[in-house]
Motif scaffolding. Structure first.
Motif, mmCIF file in Angstrom:
data_model
loop_
_atom_site.group_PDB
_atom_site.id
_atom_site.type_symbol
_atom_site.label_atom_id
_atom_site.label_comp_id
_atom_site.label_asym_id
_atom_site.label_seq_id
_atom_site.Cartn_x
_atom_site.Cartn_y
_atom_site.Cartn_z
ATOM 1 N N UNK A 3 10.895 -13.068 6.738
ATOM 2 C CA UNK A 3 9.852 -13.479 7.675
ATOM 3 C C UNK A 3 9.347 -14.882 7.364
ATOM 4 N N UNK A 4 9.207 -15.186 6.083
ATOM 5 C CA UNK A 4 8.770 -16.527 5.702
ATOM 6 C C UNK A 4 9.798 -17.577 6.125
ATOM 7 N N UNK A 5 11.083 -17.245 6.009
ATOM 8 C CA UNK A 5 12.128 -18.179 6.416
ATOM 9 C C UNK A 5 12.115 -18.456 7.901
ATOM 10 N N UNK A 6 11.961 -17.388 8.693
ATOM 11 C CA UNK A 6 11.909 -17.573 10.141
ATOM 12 C C UNK A 6 10.690 -18.389 10.554
ATOM 13 N N UNK A 7 9.552 -18.103 9.910
ATOM 14 C CA UNK A 7 8.335 -18.871 10.214
ATOM 15 C C UNK A 7 8.495 -20.337 9.846
ATOM 16 N N UNK A 8 9.159 -20.605 8.730
ATOM 17 C CA UNK A 8 9.359 -21.986 8.308
ATOM 18 C C UNK A 8 10.196 -22.755 9.329
ATOM 19 N N UNK A 9 11.201 -22.101 9.893
ATOM 20 C CA UNK A 9 12.014 -22.749 10.937
ATOM 21 C C UNK A 9 11.146 -23.083 12.137
ATOM 22 N N UNK A 17 4.864 -18.004 15.622
ATOM 23 C CA UNK A 17 5.490 -16.702 15.837
ATOM 24 C C UNK A 17 5.474 -16.283 17.299
ATOM 25 N N UNK A 18 4.475 -16.709 18.041
ATOM 26 C CA UNK A 18 4.341 -16.301 19.440
ATOM 27 C C UNK A 18 5.477 -16.828 20.315
ATOM 28 N N UNK A 52 15.304 -14.733 12.620
ATOM 29 C CA UNK A 52 15.824 -16.012 12.141
ATOM 30 C C UNK A 52 16.744 -16.671 13.154
ATOM 31 N N UNK A 53 17.593 -15.860 13.781
ATOM 32 C CA UNK A 53 18.483 -16.387 14.820
ATOM 33 C C UNK A 53 17.681 -16.950 15.986
ATOM 34 N N UNK A 54 16.675 -16.215 16.404
ATOM 35 C CA UNK A 54 15.858 -16.671 17.524
ATOM 36 C C UNK A 54 15.062 -17.921 17.153
ATOM 37 N N UNK A 55 14.569 -17.973 15.915
ATOM 38 C CA UNK A 55 13.867 -19.172 15.460
ATOM 39 C C UNK A 55 14.807 -20.377 15.477
#
Length: 242
Positions: A3-9, A17-18, A52-55
């Motif tokens: 989750x932290x990785x996706x948020x960082x992207x 996140x929204x 992560x893919x979506x980010x």
């Protein structure tokens, strides 16, 4: 970590996140998923395994100046570019476009084409886009597959290998020498997926001269054990691959 990785992207391109439109879910890892249920925590797009893919897709849209609100639309320029790239790497024409469980377009290609793509990525020249993807997979297998999962252990344990598992019992592997492997268990059941994949890798010589790698393949096979009354009473074996 995931989750932290996706948020960082997302934050790297000024999004939060929204912006994610993937299907909300709870974490994939069993213990953490159980904890979320026990705590009454609702599913979120960030916790779902494709965030992560979506980010990454959203970050690409920002970089290209494309609309981020419609990034899942098959007609969106991002998704059109994905189709072009998949066709280039697989050597196939995309036979159909449907909707994946996470809400992104899912593309139909042949197993031969999928194997070809992974072999090309794994053997790509360093510094090329494909080579950078392969290097990232090898350097960060837990971000690719998650903690303790078979695909993570395979990438981490076999030099030069890249791999990715998929829904409905799909597995794709690329080796540094250009060989590619794609496995699809027809009924979608997961238990045979790893066993067939390791059998094909042995057929290609993986682990033949490395006791550590051979032991890893055996360990992955053992995950398909059949249990009765809590004890191992059998297993799954790949027939006709030797």
């Amino acid at each position: 970590m995931h989750q932290e990785g996706a948020l960082a992207i997302l934050r790297s391109v000024g999004l939060g996140e929204e912006a994610l439109q993937n299907t909300p879910d709870r974490p994939l890892e069993d213990d953490l998923r159980d904890r979320w249920y026990a705590e009454g925590r609702p599913p979120t797009s960030l916790a779902q395994n494709c965030s992560g893919k979506h980010a990454g897709m959203l970050a690409a849209c920002v970089a290209a100046g494309w609309d981020t609100g419609t990034y899942r639309d098959p007609h969106h320029p991002l998704q059109q570019l994905v189709v072009e790239t998949v066709e280039e790497l697989t050597g196939d024409r995309v036979g159909a476009v449907t909707v994946d469980g996470c809400g992104a377009p899912a593309l139909a290609v042949s197993t031969r084409g999928l194997a070809r793509a992974f072999g090309r990525i794994a053997s790509a020249v360093p510094g090329t886009p494909e080579g950078r993807v392969a290097d990232a997979i090898r350097a960060h297998p837990r971000h690719l597959g998650g903690t303790g999962r078979d695909v993570t252990l395979l990438v981490d344990g076999v030099a030069g290998l890249i791999a990715k598992d998929g829904a409905e019992s799909v597995y794709a592997v690329g080796l540094a020498d250009g060989h590619g492997v794609a496995v699809k268990i027809t009924d979608g059941a997961e238990r045979a997926r790893v066993v067939v994949t390791t059998a094909v890798l042995r057929r290609l010589g993986v682990g033949r001269d490395e006791a550590r790698v051979a032991a890893l393949l055996d360990e992955l096979d053992a995950r398909a054990a059949v249990r009765g009354h809590g004890e191992v009473v059998g297993g799954v074996r790949a027939a006709g691959i030797s």
